[in-house]
Design a protein around this motif. Structure first.
Motif, PDB file in Angstrom:
ATOM      1  N   LYS A  12       0.831  -1.203   0.000  1.00 54.17           N
ATOM      2  CA  LYS A  12       0.000   0.000   0.000  1.00 54.17           C
ATOM      3  C   LYS A  12       0.869   1.257   0.000  1.00 54.17           C
ATOM      4  O   LYS A  12       1.221   1.772   1.060  1.00 54.17           O
ATOM      5  CB  LYS A  12      -0.942   0.010   1.212  1.00 54.17           C
ATOM      6  N   PRO A  13       1.226   1.760  -1.169  1.00 51.29           N
ATOM      7  CA  PRO A  13       2.025   2.984  -1.236  1.00 51.29           C
ATOM      8  C   PRO A  13       1.215   4.197  -0.772  1.00 51.29           C
ATOM      9  O   PRO A  13       0.028   4.317  -1.065  1.00 51.29           O
ATOM     10  CB  PRO A  13       2.360   3.113  -2.731  1.00 51.29           C
ATOM     11  N   VAL A  14       1.885   5.073  -0.043  1.00 48.41           N
ATOM     12  CA  VAL A  14       1.266   6.320   0.414  1.00 48.41           C
ATOM     13  C   VAL A  14       2.188   7.460   0.008  1.00 48.41           C
ATOM     14  O   VAL A  14       3.281   7.617   0.553  1.00 48.41           O
ATOM     15  CB  VAL A  14       1.059   6.319   1.942  1.00 48.41           C
ATOM     16  N   GLY A  15       1.758   8.257  -0.973  1.00 50.27           N
ATOM     17  CA  GLY A  15       2.578   9.352  -1.462  1.00 50.27           C
ATOM     18  C   GLY A  15       1.790  10.633  -1.574  1.00 50.27           C
ATOM     19  O   GLY A  15       0.616  10.700  -1.195  1.00 50.27           O
ATOM     20  N   THR A  16       2.430  11.661  -2.133  1.00 51.76           N
ATOM     21  CA  THR A  16       1.779  12.958  -2.317  1.00 51.76           C
ATOM     22  C   THR A  16       1.375  13.196  -3.760  1.00 51.76           C
ATOM     23  O   THR A  16       0.911  14.275  -4.103  1.00 51.76           O
ATOM     24  CB  THR A  16       2.732  14.102  -1.906  1.00 51.76           C
ATOM     25  N   GLY A  17       1.548  12.210  -4.620  1.00 51.33           N
ATOM     26  CA  GLY A  17       1.400  12.407  -6.052  1.00 51.33           C
ATOM     27  C   GLY A  17      -0.029  12.517  -6.545  1.00 51.33           C
ATOM     28  O   GLY A  17      -0.992  12.356  -5.795  1.00 51.33           O
ATOM     29  N   PRO A  18      -0.173  12.752  -7.855  1.00 51.99           N
ATOM     30  CA  PRO A  18      -1.497  12.945  -8.449  1.00 51.99           C
ATOM     31  C   PRO A  18      -2.337  11.670  -8.517  1.00 51.99           C
ATOM     32  O   PRO A  18      -3.540  11.736  -8.762  1.00 51.99           O
ATOM     33  CB  PRO A  18      -1.178  13.452  -9.856  1.00 51.99           C
ATOM     34  N   TYR A  19      -1.691  10.511  -8.298  1.00 52.59           N
ATOM     35  CA  TYR A  19      -2.425   9.242  -8.325  1.00 52.59           C
ATOM     36  C   TYR A  19      -2.152   8.446  -7.056  1.00 52.59           C
ATOM     37  O   TYR A  19      -1.145   8.641  -6.379  1.00 52.59           O
ATOM     38  CB  TYR A  19      -2.005   8.398  -9.530  1.00 52.59           C
ATOM     39  N   GLU A  20      -3.059   7.540  -6.744  1.00 52.30           N
ATOM     40  CA  GLU A  20      -2.857   6.550  -5.699  1.00 52.30           C
ATOM     41  C   GLU A  20      -3.226   5.189  -6.263  1.00 52.30           C
ATOM     42  O   GLU A  20      -4.004   5.091  -7.214  1.00 52.30           O
ATOM     43  CB  GLU A  20      -3.671   6.883  -4.454  1.00 52.30           C
ATOM     44  N   VAL A  21      -2.616   4.149  -5.706  1.00 48.97           N
ATOM     45  CA  VAL A  21      -2.893   2.802  -6.187  1.00 48.97           C
ATOM     46  C   VAL A  21      -4.279   2.390  -5.711  1.00 48.97           C
ATOM     47  O   VAL A  21      -4.556   2.349  -4.516  1.00 48.97           O
ATOM     48  CB  VAL A  21      -1.837   1.799  -5.685  1.00 48.97           C
ATOM     49  N   GLN A  22      -5.145   2.081  -6.659  1.00 47.20           N
ATOM     50  CA  GLN A  22      -6.510   1.669  -6.326  1.00 47.20           C
ATOM     51  C   GLN A  22      -6.618   0.160  -6.163  1.00 47.20           C
ATOM     52  O   GLN A  22      -7.257  -0.332  -5.233  1.00 47.20           O
ATOM     53  CB  GLN A  22      -7.480   2.148  -7.407  1.00 47.20           C
ATOM     54  N   SER A  23      -5.982  -0.581  -7.083  1.00 41.43           N
ATOM     55  CA  SER A  23      -6.077  -2.035  -7.020  1.00 41.43           C
ATOM     56  C   SER A  23      -4.943  -2.650  -7.815  1.00 41.43           C
ATOM     57  O   SER A  23      -4.271  -1.975  -8.599  1.00 41.43           O
ATOM     58  CB  SER A  23      -7.426  -2.529  -7.561  1.00 41.43           C
ATOM     59  N   ARG A  24      -4.760  -3.948  -7.583  1.00 40.26           N
ATOM     60  CA  ARG A  24      -3.753  -4.687  -8.335  1.00 40.26           C
ATOM     61  C   ARG A  24      -4.268  -6.083  -8.635  1.00 40.26           C
ATOM     62  O   ARG A  24      -4.841  -6.744  -7.762  1.00 40.26           O
ATOM     63  CB  ARG A  24      -2.450  -4.800  -7.555  1.00 40.26           C
ATOM     64  N   ARG A  25      -4.059  -6.519  -9.847  1.00 38.77           N
ATOM     65  CA  ARG A  25      -4.328  -7.895 -10.239  1.00 38.77           C
ATOM     66  C   ARG A  25      -2.994  -8.474 -10.669  1.00 38.77           C
ATOM     67  O   ARG A  25      -2.491  -8.179 -11.760  1.00 38.77           O
ATOM     68  CB  ARG A  25      -5.343  -7.944 -11.379  1.00 38.77           C
ATOM     69  N   ARG A  26      -2.385  -9.252  -9.795  1.00 37.55           N
ATOM     70  CA  ARG A  26      -1.025  -9.729 -10.033  1.00 37.55           C
ATOM     71  C   ARG A  26      -0.941 -10.517 -11.348  1.00 37.55           C
ATOM     72  O   ARG A  26      -1.787 -11.334 -11.657  1.00 37.55           O
ATOM     73  CB  ARG A  26      -0.564 -10.602  -8.869  1.00 37.55           C
ATOM     74  N   GLY A  27       0.109 -10.228 -12.103  1.00 42.10           N
ATOM     75  CA  GLY A  27       0.276 -10.877 -13.396  1.00 42.10           C
ATOM     76  C   GLY A  27      -0.540 -10.247 -14.499  1.00 42.10           C
ATOM     77  O   GLY A  27      -0.514 -10.716 -15.640  1.00 42.10           O
ATOM     78  N   ASP A  28      -1.267  -9.172 -14.186  1.00 43.30           N
ATOM     79  CA  ASP A  28      -2.136  -8.576 -15.198  1.00 43.30           C
ATOM     80  C   ASP A  28      -2.083  -7.052 -15.210  1.00 43.30           C
ATOM     81  O   ASP A  28      -1.726  -6.453 -16.216  1.00 43.30           O
ATOM     82  CB  ASP A  28      -3.579  -9.033 -14.979  1.00 43.30           C
ATOM     83  N   SER A  29      -2.400  -6.420 -14.076  1.00 43.11           N
ATOM     84  CA  SER A  29      -2.550  -4.965 -14.139  1.00 43.11           C
ATOM     85  C   SER A  29      -2.497  -4.314 -12.767  1.00 43.11           C
ATOM     86  O   SER A  29      -2.689  -4.959 -11.740  1.00 43.11           O
ATOM     87  CB  SER A  29      -3.885  -4.604 -14.809  1.00 43.11           C
ATOM     88  N   ILE A  30      -2.234  -3.010 -12.794  1.00 41.89           N
ATOM     89  CA  ILE A  30      -2.326  -2.132 -11.633  1.00 41.89           C
ATOM     90  C   ILE A  30      -3.226  -0.972 -12.038  1.00 41.89           C
ATOM     91  O   ILE A  30      -3.069  -0.414 -13.140  1.00 41.89           O
ATOM     92  CB  ILE A  30      -0.937  -1.604 -11.216  1.00 41.89           C
ATOM     93  N   VAL A  31      -4.146  -0.603 -11.185  1.00 44.60           N
ATOM     94  CA  VAL A  31      -5.047   0.506 -11.475  1.00 44.60           C
ATOM     95  C   VAL A  31      -4.689   1.686 -10.576  1.00 44.60           C
ATOM     96  O   VAL A  31      -4.660   1.563  -9.347  1.00 44.60           O
ATOM     97  CB  VAL A  31      -6.524   0.118 -11.264  1.00 44.60           C
ATOM     98  N   LEU A  32      -4.398   2.826 -11.208  1.00 42.63           N
ATOM     99  CA  LEU A  32      -4.138   4.069 -10.487  1.00 42.63           C
ATOM    100  C   LEU A  32      -5.358   4.970 -10.603  1.00 42.63           C
ATOM    101  O   LEU A  32      -5.914   5.135 -11.691  1.00 42.63           O
ATOM    102  CB  LEU A  32      -2.915   4.792 -11.080  1.00 42.63           C
ATOM    103  N   ALA A  33      -5.761   5.546  -9.491  1.00 44.03           N
ATOM    104  CA  ALA A  33      -6.896   6.471  -9.474  1.00 44.03           C
ATOM    105  C   ALA A  33      -6.402   7.854  -9.090  1.00 44.03           C
ATOM    106  O   ALA A  33      -5.497   8.003  -8.259  1.00 44.03           O
ATOM    107  CB  ALA A  33      -7.958   5.992  -8.481  1.00 44.03           C
ATOM    108  N   ALA A  34      -7.008   8.877  -9.682  1.00 41.94           N
ATOM    109  CA  ALA A  34      -6.618  10.251  -9.373  1.00 41.94           C
ATOM    110  C   ALA A  34      -6.797  10.526  -7.888  1.00 41.94           C
ATOM    111  O   ALA A  34      -7.805  10.150  -7.286  1.00 41.94           O
ATOM    112  CB  ALA A  34      -7.441  11.230 -10.199  1.00 41.94           C
ATOM    113  N   ASN A  35      -5.783  11.169  -7.305  1.00 42.28           N
ATOM    114  CA  ASN A  35      -5.817  11.552  -5.892  1.00 42.28           C
ATOM    115  C   ASN A  35      -6.682  12.806  -5.751  1.00 42.28           C
ATOM    116  O   ASN A  35      -6.295  13.880  -6.216  1.00 42.28           O
ATOM    117  CB  ASN A  35      -4.386  11.813  -5.421  1.00 42.28           C
TER     118      ASN A  35
END
Length: 493
Positions: free
Chosen positions: A180-203
């Motif tokens: 669970k990354p916690v940063g100050t950036g324009p996106y945050e990690v919403q979900s992950r499907r290992r071996g397939d994809s990572i979904v970033l959502a606007a912060n």
């Protein structure tokens, strides 16, 4: 390592097992973008996991630093709105952006600057943590003013702060960096499907310019053909970096797509294990280097796209000079040097990353070395897990091929413990002097270091990997050059 991985590593592209990718069309509207990659992060913690796949996804997008590199490679403000440097070049005073919060709601202040920089020394485990060794201490002057004091002047420190080691963390956000990354950036990690994809959502609480795309899907497809087909069939909108060069013309000839070709920091290196015989003999290393036709290798491995190199310095570095002709292809001289070294019956175990460019290059290397009587056994290793463990960490190899993508990673040749086992005190001193000297001295010393490393045939720099990005016409703002470890989403329009 890049092993961009910083690899950089440095300095290295990180790939883990993933499916050839479901190429079904993504649920995309004007607010959603799907980007295809080959290199899937093993987890989200780049403080303890080498390779560049994690910062490729998260740096500048989820995690921010005080400064960053813009598209031309210039250091520009980010969480620091400005900074000053003392006359003795040891003290940096950073004025911070007001009103910044982490994605968990914690405010970003100078206390977090101190926490983040100190933490590199105490909690990070990857090799590039040494980039913070030059820091003496960090002072919290006030909530929006952080002061960093170096032990000695360093030309490289602020540049290094544009990369992973400069990422800012909150004490309340480091409990589960891998998940669970916690940063100050324009996106945050919403979900992950290992071996397939990572979904970033606007912060929604982002302090800066809001991103154009509210959702970005990072799609991981290891097979180059499947990756291309995903774009052709609307499964993705962008290929972050083409890995099958023969496929580029089909996109160049299709008016649905934009093709950008630029440069990278990614030196594709044939490394020698210089800490063991016979590769601790400079004559052997020179012989192997002379035997390989790098222009023909580039034509075969990357369809002639890219740049033939003669050192660990890409043309975008201030101390670049063209050393590509230092070792002309000369198999007669190569045989002579092997005979002088008493190595007329040499066998090499060539352990390479199981990535298309590396396996293709390995075939050319094996063929050229066979012409001088050297037997080569090619062993593709799953990348990152197996390669990083057996080659990078355990040094269990004779020679290897991988792309080093970390910026200015020539400094690794000043570290005898690095996996290529090169130990030259003069080079170590030159690199140290270059960092502490004036900018003019830095260029002069780094050029001498590069010439020395090349003369020693410490490795064979096969070619500089090109950056070829393909996107649907609707996607604008993509950078042609890959100057940092990040696939920076912040400039997209």
């Amino acid at each position: 390592m890049k092993v961009r991985i910083s690899a950089a590593l440095a300095l290295l592209l990180v790939v883990s097992a993933c499916s050839a990718g479901s190429t079904a069309s993504v649920s995309s509207g004007p607010d959603t973008l799907a980007v295809g990659f080959t290199a899937e992060p093993a987890n989200f913690d780049f403080t303890r996991t080498d390779g560049t796949a994690i910062p490729q996804a998260l740096l500048y997008n989820v995690y921010e630093g005080l400064v960053k590199l813009d598209g031309s490679g210039k250091i520009v403000p980010l969480l620091a709105r400005s900074w000053t440097v003392s006359e003795d070049r040891r003290t940096y005073d950073f004025q911070l952006q007001p009103g910044v919060t982490f994605s968990n709601g914690a405010p970003f202040t100078a206390d977090d600057v101190k926490f983040s920089i100190d933490r590199v020394k105490t909690d990070w485990t990857i090799s590039i943590k040494s980039k913070m060794d030059v820091v003496d201490h960090v002072e919290v002057v006030d909530p929006l003013h952080a002061r960093v004091v170096l032990k000695k002047p360093s030309n490289g420190w602020l540049f290094d702060m544009t990369g992973r080691v400069g990422a800012m963390f909150s004490p309340t956000g480091v409990a589960d960096l891998a998940g669970k990354p916690v940063g100050t950036g324009p996106y945050e990690v919403q979900s992950r499907r290992r071996g397939d994809s990572i979904v970033l959502a606007a912060n929604p609480a982002y302090w800066g310019r809001k991103p154009v795309y509210r959702t970005v899907i990072l799609k991981y497809i290891k097979d180059p053909t499947a990756l291309n087909n995903a774009l052709l069939s609307n499964g993705i909108d962008v290929i972050a970096q083409i890995t099958a060069p023969d496929s580029i013309p089909q996109f160049e000839n299709d008016n649905r797509f934009t093709v950008l070709q630029g440069t990278t920091n990614g030196e594709v290196v044939l490394s020698f294990n210089g800490a063991k015989a016979p590769f601790n003999d400079v004559r052997v290393r020179r012989a192997l280097t002379l035997a390989i036709d790098r222009k023909a290798l580039l034509d075969t491995a990357w369809a002639g796209r890219g740049t033939v190199l003669g050192s660990m310095v890409p043309p975008t570095d201030p101390w670049y000079e063209d050393l590509a002709g230092y070792y002309p292809h000369d198999q007669v001289q190569a045989k002579t040097l092997l005979a002088e070294a008493g190595q007329t019956n040499l066998s090499i175990r060539l352990r390479v990353a199981n990535l298309p460019y590396a396996t293709a290059a390995a075939q050319v290397v094996a063929s050229d070395l066979a012409d001088i009587g050297v037997r080569v056994t090619i062993e593709p290793l799953d990348f990152p897990a197996v390669w990083l463990k057996q080659v990078f960490t355990d040094h269990d190899f004779d020679a290897s091929i991988v792309q080093h993508v970390e910026a200015r990673d020539i400094t690794t040749f000043g570290n005898p413990k690095y996996y290529w086992g090169y130990d030259n005190p003069r080079v170590k001193q030159l690199i140290s002097d270059a960092d502490a000297g004036t900018p003019e001295q830095q260029v002069a010393d780094m050029r001498e270091a590069a010439r020395t490393i090349t003369a020693d045939a410490a490795a064979d720099w096969l070619f500089l990997y090109p950056n070829v990005v393909v996107a649907k016409k609707k996607v604008t703002g993509l950078a042609a050059n890959q100057v940092s470890e990040s696939f920076d989403l912040t400039g997209l329009g």
